[in-house]
Design a protein around this motif. Structure first.
Motif, PDB file in Angstrom:
ATOM      1  N   ASP A 140     -37.743  78.153 128.836  1.00 51.79           N
ATOM      2  CA  ASP A 140     -38.242  76.822 129.172  1.00 51.79           C
ATOM      3  C   ASP A 140     -38.418  76.639 130.672  1.00 51.79           C
ATOM      4  O   ASP A 140     -39.180  75.806 131.119  1.00 51.79           O
ATOM      5  N   TYR A 374     -29.243  67.306 129.690  1.00 54.51           N
ATOM      6  CA  TYR A 374     -29.911  68.514 130.217  1.00 54.51           C
ATOM      7  C   TYR A 374     -29.571  68.658 131.694  1.00 54.51           C
ATOM      8  O   TYR A 374     -29.275  69.717 132.179  1.00 54.51           O
ATOM      9  N   VAL A 380     -28.562  62.622 127.036  1.00 60.86           N
ATOM     10  CA  VAL A 380     -29.630  62.506 126.045  1.00 60.86           C
ATOM     11  C   VAL A 380     -29.011  62.168 124.685  1.00 60.86           C
ATOM     12  O   VAL A 380     -29.625  61.524 123.836  1.00 60.86           O
ATOM     13  N   PRO A 399     -37.005  56.847 117.233  1.00 57.14           N
ATOM     14  CA  PRO A 399     -38.223  56.890 118.054  1.00 57.14           C
ATOM     15  C   PRO A 399     -38.333  58.181 118.864  1.00 57.14           C
ATOM     16  O   PRO A 399     -37.337  58.888 119.052  1.00 57.14           O
ATOM     17  N   THR A 400     -39.526  58.473 119.350  1.00 59.83           N
ATOM     18  CA  THR A 400     -39.754  59.639 120.212  1.00 59.83           C
ATOM     19  C   THR A 400     -38.847  59.568 121.437  1.00 59.83           C
ATOM     20  O   THR A 400     -38.706  58.507 122.035  1.00 59.83           O
ATOM     21  N   GLY A 401     -38.232  60.673 121.743  1.00 58.30           N
ATOM     22  CA  GLY A 401     -37.365  60.704 122.925  1.00 58.30           C
ATOM     23  C   GLY A 401     -35.948  60.255 122.643  1.00 58.30           C
ATOM     24  O   GLY A 401     -35.119  60.176 123.550  1.00 58.30           O
ATOM     25  N   SER A 402     -35.629  59.973 121.368  1.00 61.33           N
ATOM     26  CA  SER A 402     -34.278  59.480 121.076  1.00 61.33           C
ATOM     27  C   SER A 402     -33.264  60.623 121.023  1.00 61.33           C
ATOM     28  O   SER A 402     -32.068  60.380 120.934  1.00 61.33           O
ATOM     29  N   GLY A 403     -33.722  61.868 121.054  1.00 58.11           N
ATOM     30  CA  GLY A 403     -32.778  62.987 121.131  1.00 58.11           C
ATOM     31  C   GLY A 403     -32.652  63.808 119.863  1.00 58.11           C
ATOM     32  O   GLY A 403     -31.757  64.643 119.744  1.00 58.11           O
ATOM     33  N   LYS A 404     -33.600  63.606 118.927  1.00 54.88           N
ATOM     34  CA  LYS A 404     -33.523  64.321 117.640  1.00 54.88           C
ATOM     35  C   LYS A 404     -33.637  65.835 117.835  1.00 54.88           C
ATOM     36  O   LYS A 404     -32.820  66.606 117.331  1.00 54.88           O
ATOM     37  N   SER A 405     -34.666  66.257 118.580  1.00 57.20           N
ATOM     38  CA  SER A 405     -34.862  67.697 118.778  1.00 57.20           C
ATOM     39  C   SER A 405     -33.701  68.312 119.550  1.00 57.20           C
ATOM     40  O   SER A 405     -33.287  69.436 119.287  1.00 57.20           O
ATOM     41  N   THR A 406     -33.183  67.547 120.493  1.00 60.98           N
ATOM     42  CA  THR A 406     -32.051  68.049 121.284  1.00 60.98           C
ATOM     43  C   THR A 406     -30.854  68.326 120.381  1.00 60.98           C
ATOM     44  O   THR A 406     -30.208  69.375 120.487  1.00 60.98           O
ATOM     45  N   ARG A 409     -31.467  71.539 118.649  1.00 59.91           N
ATOM     46  CA  ARG A 409     -31.356  72.704 119.535  1.00 59.91           C
ATOM     47  C   ARG A 409     -29.896  73.059 119.771  1.00 59.91           C
ATOM     48  O   ARG A 409     -29.555  74.220 119.945  1.00 59.91           O
ATOM     49  N   PHE A 415     -29.389  75.770 123.095  1.00 62.36           N
ATOM     50  CA  PHE A 415     -28.698  75.335 124.304  1.00 62.36           C
ATOM     51  C   PHE A 415     -27.211  75.271 123.976  1.00 62.36           C
ATOM     52  O   PHE A 415     -26.838  75.055 122.831  1.00 62.36           O
TER      53      PHE A 415
HETATM   54  N1  LIG Z   1     -35.643  70.970 128.158  1.00 67.15           N
HETATM   55  C1  LIG Z   1     -35.405  69.713 128.563  1.00 67.15           C
HETATM   56  N2  LIG Z   1     -34.969  69.470 129.829  1.00 67.15           N
HETATM   57  C2  LIG Z   1     -34.724  68.213 130.249  1.00 67.15           C
HETATM   58  N3  LIG Z   1     -34.903  67.122 129.511  1.00 67.15           N
HETATM   59  C3  LIG Z   1     -35.337  67.276 128.242  1.00 67.15           C
HETATM   60  C4  LIG Z   1     -35.609  68.575 127.713  1.00 67.15           C
HETATM   61  N4  LIG Z   1     -36.028  68.443 126.443  1.00 67.15           N
HETATM   62  C5  LIG Z   1     -36.014  67.105 126.183  1.00 67.15           C
HETATM   63  N5  LIG Z   1     -35.585  66.395 127.256  1.00 67.15           N
HETATM   64  C6  LIG Z   1     -35.402  64.934 127.331  1.00 67.15           C
HETATM   65  O1  LIG Z   1     -34.405  64.581 126.405  1.00 67.15           O
HETATM   66  C7  LIG Z   1     -34.745  63.369 125.740  1.00 67.15           C
HETATM   67  C8  LIG Z   1     -34.731  63.593 124.235  1.00 67.15           C
HETATM   68  O2  LIG Z   1     -35.763  64.483 123.874  1.00 67.15           O
HETATM   69  P1  LIG Z   1     -35.909  65.054 122.429  1.00 67.15           P
HETATM   70  O3  LIG Z   1     -34.601  65.544 121.971  1.00 67.15           O
HETATM   71  O4  LIG Z   1     -37.028  66.026 122.441  1.00 67.15           O
HETATM   72  O5  LIG Z   1     -36.310  63.761 121.613  1.00 67.15           O
HETATM   73  P2  LIG Z   1     -37.061  63.630 120.220  1.00 67.15           P
HETATM   74  O6  LIG Z   1     -37.087  64.944 119.550  1.00 67.15           O
HETATM   75  O7  LIG Z   1     -36.243  62.591 119.497  1.00 67.15           O
HETATM   76  O8  LIG Z   1     -38.414  63.091 120.516  1.00 67.15           O
HETATM   77  C9  LIG Z   1     -36.095  62.939 126.281  1.00 67.15           C
HETATM   78  O9  LIG Z   1     -35.872  61.956 127.250  1.00 67.15           O
HETATM   79  C10 LIG Z   1     -36.641  64.189 126.917  1.00 67.15           C
HETATM   80  O10 LIG Z   1     -37.431  63.851 128.019  1.00 67.15           O
END
Ligand SMILES: Nc1ncnc2c1ncn2[C@@H]1O[C@H](COP(=O)(O)OP(=O)(O)O)[C@@H](O)[C@H]1O
Ligand SMILES: [Mg+2]
Length: 609
Positions: A140, A374, A380, A399-406, A409, A415
């Motif tokens: 990344d 991060y 996050v 909502p988008t950006g709520s931390g689901k993907s994080t 991961r 991570f």
């Molecule tokens: N690799 C990264 N480094 C820094 N910040 C990140 C990274 N990936 C996501 N973020 C931030 O973490 C927050 C949550 O992102 P993410 O988990 O992708 O949300 P979602 O999947 O719910 O849309 C967002 O504010 C995003 O900008």
């Protein structure tokens, strides 16, 4: 590709136009010794080849420099003295010198190249292995192109040095030295006078190099711009046409293309100038030597014999090509050092440490008190806790950006957790204590845009794992209802999927990715917004596949469309990294919270749901 002007006549060493361009960057002085060690580490395995090549160099240089000397004897002691036997003897020795010199030349290049090519193979392998082993977090951090150029053009630059640059540099230096030794031995005064040529040639070449360097740098830059413009046009063809941007793109391209032409013409002119000046210089030098000999012959000093005159002229002719090329050779070495240092930077990116050794006892997933950022300041995820018993399903919405993907991961260990930021347990064992390989076998993540290889459907599902038989593939595809559409592809399971899955719909690609995951023994499948980019019709297909997955494996679903998760055992609502609500669909719908609001919003926004 055009050859540079400084290719030696007779001993052709074609070099590309690039040889001028990138060679002049400063050497990375700081870590030269470390770099050499890094490089030698690879070269050491082939030390015999390099050694043989280096041994062949003085043989070649000695014999080639000696040939005019032998000819001198053939003329003076043989022909002029009327000694037929001596003439024949010296002629045979001359022939021997030439044949021996040619063999030496072949040997030095052959051994150097074969050692060099093998070294490069190992280097490329090591870089590739390292890149493959890097953790997700490292990927990344840098653009992918960096890795591409490290494993291709940088390795190539090093190869060019080993094969062309280094061999010629050493052999040419030896040749120049041997020629001067010979000259001085025949006629000390004339030999030392000829030495004057060296600084003159070096200065002339250097002046032109200073002029040409920025030109060739510019040519390379503009060429790069042109290439990326063409790539952009190909990649964005649709957008360019629908927004009528052809005119703008044409104009841009024409400007750069014109500049490329003009710079090239300028550089070629200077090339021609330096070529003719150096050619002229070599004739002037020969003329000067003849004049000096004539003047001296009329004086009191002993005149040079005819054979010596011929030898001197030959040596002068031999001297120019290697002198002209010295600078270029050094430049190649410099660029190789730069390339080695870039390679080394990649090799020094740390691989993820695999400190885990345990195997989890069961597949109950527990997340406790998880807080993650991060970068230090902004968390996050905040105090997230959840529990997914083996075989059950969990849906995460928000909502988008709520931390689901994080969250996901962290669960698949792309991570690592922040120190003191809670814990994630599988079967009661901390993720970090579990053998990474074990974790990979147990948990599979299916991303929103699954990677599809330009291969057959069958390969894309089995990934060449021998245990995934055709029967198994077909049975899985039937269960997730992918079999029907695959059957209708031109060659069924043997249809090659076009680049990046272009001939499949997003939903079909999802189904193939699902089949791929189901063909493993992974018991936990995680979907990150599998249903975000698909139409309602395909959604129904995916839904049926998901029902099958949820019934047979532990499933974690991140869902954009709430209609797809109604049957999940547990639903979490995430907002700004915090869990706002949790429960089943029915339970959540009885409360006037975020979930119900989102659900109703979607139902009105998408009427056919
Ligand atoms: N690799 C990264 N480094 C820094 N910040 C990140 C990274 N990936 C996501 N973020 C931030 O973490 C927050 C949550 O992102 P993410 O988990 O992708 O949300 P979602 O999947 O719910 O849309 C967002 O504010 C995003 O900008
Ligand atoms: Mg996401």
């Amino acid at each position: 590709m055009r050859n540079c002007w400084f290719a030696t006549p007779g001993i052709a060493r074609p070099m590309s136009i690039r040889c001028w361009s990138s060679r002049w960057r400063r050497m990375p002085m700081a870590s030269d010794r470390k770099l050499t060690a890094f490089f030698l580490g690879f070269a050491a395995r082939h030390k015999w080849r390099f050694l043989l090549s280096v041994l062949a160099m003085p043989i070649y240089a000695y014999l080639v420099a000696e040939a005019p000397n032998v000819m001198r004897r053939a003329i003076d002691d043989g022909i002029m003295a009327g000694d037929r036997a001596a003439t024949i003897r010296h002629s045979l020795v001359y022939l021997g010198c030439m044949v021996g010199g040619a063999l030496g030349l072949v040997a030095q290049h052959w051994f150097m190249q074969s050692g060099g090519i093998r070294t490069l193979t190992h280097m490329r392998e090591a870089v590739m292995r390292h890149i493959l082993g890097l953790g997700r977090a490292e990927y990344d951090k840098r653009p992918l192109g960096v890795y591409v150029s490290r494993s291709t053009s940088d390795v190539e630059a090093i190869g060019e040095t080993m094969t062309a640059g280094l061999t010629n540099l050493i052999a040419d230096t030896l040749l120049i030295v041997f020629i001067f030794v010979n000259m001085v031995a025949i006629d000390r005064k004339l030999g030392l006078m000829t030495l004057v040529i060296v600084p003159v040639v070096v200065v002339v070449v250097d002046i032109f190099r200073r002029i040409l360097r920025p030109l060739y740098d510019r040519i390379r830059t503009v060429n790069g711009t042109l290439t990326s413009q063409i790539n952009e046009v190909l990649g964005m063809h649709g957008v360019i046409r629908s927004f009528h941007l052809q005119g703008a793109f044409n104009r841009l391209f024409r400007e750069d293309n014109d500049e490329y032409r003009d710079t090239n013409i300028k550089a070629v002119s200077y090339d021609a100038a330096v070529f003719s000046i150096l050619e002229g210089l070599s004739f002037v030098a020969i003329g000067g030597v003849l004049l000096y000999i004539a003047v001296r012959a009329t004086g009191t000093e002993k005149a040079l014999q005819l054979g010596a005159v011929v030898a001197f002229i030959q040596w002068l002719q031999m001297l120019f090509p290697p002198l002209k090329q010295m600078g270029a050779r050094f430049a190649i070495l410099q660029s190789a050092l730069a390339a080695v240092s870039k390679l080394e930077t990649v090799m020094q990116i740390p691989l993820p440490v695999d400190e885990g050794t345990k195997s989890p006892e069961n597949l109950n997933l527990t997340v406790r008190d998880l807080t993650f950022a991060y970068n230090k300041e902004q968390p996050v995820l905040k105090n997230v806790a959840l529990e997914v018993p083996a075989g059950k399903s969990l849906a995460v919405v928000g909502p988008t950006g709520s931390g689901k993907s994080t969250l996901i991961r962290l669960i698949v260990r792309q991570f690592d957790l922040n120190p003191g930021g809670g814990e994630i347990l599988l079967g009661g064992t901390d993720l970090r204590e579990i053998l990474r390989e074990d974790l990979r076998k147990k948990i599979v993540l299916i991303p929103q845009e699954p990677s599809i290889f330009e291969e057959t459907v069958r390969y894309n599902i089995s990934l060449d794992r021998p245990e995934v038989t055709m029967e198994r593939i077909e049975s899985i595809c039937r269960k997730i209802r992918a079999h029907d559409f695959i059957q209708h592809l031109p060659h069924g399971y043997d249809t090659v999927i076009a680049g990046e899955g272009a001939n499949l719909s997003m939903g079909q690609r999802q189904l193939i990715a699902m089949a791929r995951a189901l063909a493993t023994d992974a018991q936990i499948l995680i979907f990150d917004e599998a249903t975000a980019n698909i139409d309602t019709e395909t959604e129904r297909l995916i839904q049926e596949a998901l029902d099958y997955v949820m019934a047979t494996r532990t499933t974690i679903l991140i869902a954009h469309r709430l209609s797809t998760i109604r049957d999940a055992d547990q639903i979490l609502v995430l907002n700004h990294g915090e869990i706002m609500e949790r429960g089943t669909h029915d339970a959540l719908m009885t409360r006037p919270g975020l979930y119900r609001r989102m659900y109703e919003l979607q139902r009105h926004a998408i009427p056919d749901q």
